[in-house]
Design an enzyme around this catalytic site. Structure first.
Site, PDB file in Angstrom:
ATOM      1  N   LYS A  47      30.688 -26.316  25.550  1.00  0.00           N
ATOM      2  CA  LYS A  47      31.759 -25.528  24.925  1.00  0.00           C
ATOM      3  C   LYS A  47      33.098 -25.727  25.616  1.00  0.00           C
ATOM      4  O   LYS A  47      34.146 -25.529  24.996  1.00  0.00           O
ATOM      5  CB  LYS A  47      31.391 -24.035  24.931  1.00  0.00           C
ATOM      6  CG  LYS A  47      30.344 -23.663  23.903  1.00  0.00           C
ATOM      7  CD  LYS A  47      30.402 -22.176  23.611  1.00  0.00           C
ATOM      8  CE  LYS A  47      29.388 -21.746  22.575  1.00  0.00           C
ATOM      9  NZ  LYS A  47      29.370 -20.287  22.391  1.00  0.00           N
ATOM     10  N   LYS A  72      26.661 -23.361  13.501  1.00  0.00           N
ATOM     11  CA  LYS A  72      27.839 -22.797  12.834  1.00  0.00           C
ATOM     12  C   LYS A  72      29.055 -23.705  13.020  1.00  0.00           C
ATOM     13  O   LYS A  72      29.964 -23.712  12.219  1.00  0.00           O
ATOM     14  CB  LYS A  72      28.174 -21.421  13.421  1.00  0.00           C
ATOM     15  CG  LYS A  72      27.031 -20.432  13.368  1.00  0.00           C
ATOM     16  CD  LYS A  72      27.265 -19.239  14.298  1.00  0.00           C
ATOM     17  CE  LYS A  72      25.939 -18.617  14.711  1.00  0.00           C
ATOM     18  NZ  LYS A  72      26.015 -17.487  15.609  1.00  0.00           N
ATOM     19  N   LYS A  77      21.563 -30.446  16.149  1.00  0.00           N
ATOM     20  CA  LYS A  77      21.136 -29.080  15.804  1.00  0.00           C
ATOM     21  C   LYS A  77      21.973 -28.546  14.641  1.00  0.00           C
ATOM     22  O   LYS A  77      23.183 -28.777  14.594  1.00  0.00           O
ATOM     23  CB  LYS A  77      21.354 -28.203  17.051  1.00  0.00           C
ATOM     24  CG  LYS A  77      20.935 -26.771  16.904  1.00  0.00           C
ATOM     25  CD  LYS A  77      21.280 -25.965  18.155  1.00  0.00           C
ATOM     26  CE  LYS A  77      22.746 -25.552  18.181  1.00  0.00           C
ATOM     27  NZ  LYS A  77      23.061 -24.490  19.156  1.00  0.00           N
TER      28      LYS A  77
END
Ligand code: TYM
Length: 346
Positions: free
Chosen positions: A125, A211, A208
């Site tokens: 991130k 979102k 994966k």
């Protein structure tokens, strides 16, 4: 209602399960559902369950306050729509229990800087904007998550594969605290179902489903118009050849679709392979699109109906917070005592 599970000293009647989900999207993804929420529903019978919306975790990246509030409600509504039962499960919002942030601080004080830096989620991130631009909250994310878990002394934490490293840290911190002070926390075990541990992106079946997917076509959002979802399934990437066979190495696209199909219908891979032997990918994807529509349509209807009555959702959350507090406040008091904090005089 004071049973042995909430009275602290006596052993819990049923072992506990606990898990959380972030309110960072307008809808759950199919990955959230198959990887985690479905197991939450199933575990309610045998365990004493605690399930919460991790709104404090959501704040580790910038959020629009209005949107965050709405997404928190829609996250609760989806839990209910999926079958999490407020009679049996404590359903609550993380920020309603200050104990989470408080134990989170204690967890930070026993975590090594290098240990925190090794967390792959932080690395991923913070990679975009660089480590310097990431918030300290993002860095401390896993310690708050450890606190979320340890407060309830659960046996199992049902999550998807991407949370495994965080759970390992929670176990390490529990063990460290217990040996440095006194046995206080139970070492939680991950509950990760092999088959659905990782649902993949429909357009890029080696990543994966998430979102933050690069293309919305690879992502199934449960609250989308069912027609949109059906179209995404029909246009999912499949592999070379035409055989419907479960083989994640050679056929990641088809195998991901088989995983979804099998999870939603209960039919085994073998049964599905036989059913589509010789019929090619088109018929298989067409049928899966129908299976998906049958699943998402009532789910979406129930969620929208629940969203129309926020007062009801508030009551569910107040009730859940009450059940959670009875457990969390006791554990926090134990932890504060063991590290040597002076209790406030009453
Ligand atoms: P979150 O909100 O990212 O995801 C919620 C749950 O969905 C699972 N999941 C998946 N499973 C399979 N395939 C996928 N493609 C997929 N995408 C998501 C996640 O593994 C997760 O179980 N840090 C947590 C929230 C949290 C938490 C906790 C969880 C905060 N405190 C304490 C357990 C215990 C998170 O961000 O999940």
């Amino acid at each position: 209602m004071s049973d042995s599970a909430t009275s602290g000293a006596a052993p819990a009647a049923r072992p506990r399960v606990l898990s959380g989900i972030q309110p960072t999207a307008d809808s759950y993804t199919l990955g959230n559902y198959l990887g985690a929420v479905r197991q939450w529903v199933a575990l309610q019978d045998e365990f004493e369950p605690f399930f919460f919306i991790a709104d404090l975790h959501a704040l580790t990246v910038e959020q629009d306050p209005k949107v965050l509030r709405e997404r928190t409600y829609v996250a609760v509504a989806q839990l209910l729509a999926a079958g999490v039962d407020p009679e049996r499960s404590a359903i609550f919002v993380q920020s309603h229990l200050p104990e989470h942030a408080e134990l989170g601080w204690i967890m930070q004080t026993i975590t090594g800087f290098g240990e925190a830096r090794r967390m792959t989620q932080f690395k991923d991130k913070s990679a975009k904007g660089g480590e310097g631009a990431a918030s300290v909250g993002l860095f401390a994310y896993p310690m708050l998550m450890a606190a979320d878990i340890l407060l309830y002394r659960p046996q199992y934490v049902p999550v998807g594969e991407d949370q495994r490293q965080h759970l390992e840290l929670a176990r390490d911190l529990a063990g460290r605290f217990n040996s440095r002070y006194k046995k206080t926390f139970r070492l939680p075990e991950p509950y990760i179902l092999k088959e659905t541990a990782k649902i993949y992106d429909l357009q890029d079946p080696t990543s994966k489903m998430s979102k933050s997917a690069s293309s919305p076509n690879g992502l199934v959002s449960l609250l989308d118009d069912p027609k949109v979802t059906a179209k995404k399934i029909r246009s999912a990437v499949t592999d070379s050849g035409s055989e419907v066979r479960y083989d994640p190495e050679e056929k990641p696209g088809v195998s991901n679709l088989l995983t979804i199909y099998s999870a939603l219908t209960g039919e085994s891979f073998e049964t599905l392979e036989q059913k589509y032997a010789g019929s090619g990918y088109g018929a298989f994807k067409g049928d899966l699109a129908e299976v998906m529509v049958e699943f998402v349509t009532p789910f979406r209807d129930r969620t929208l109906a629940l969203m129309a009555d926020k007062a009801h959702l508030d009551r569910v959350l107040a009730d859940g917070a009450g059940k959670a507090r009875a457990v969390a406040s006791r554990t926090l008091a134990d932890a504060y005592d063991r590290v040597g904090l002076v209790p406030a005089a009453r």
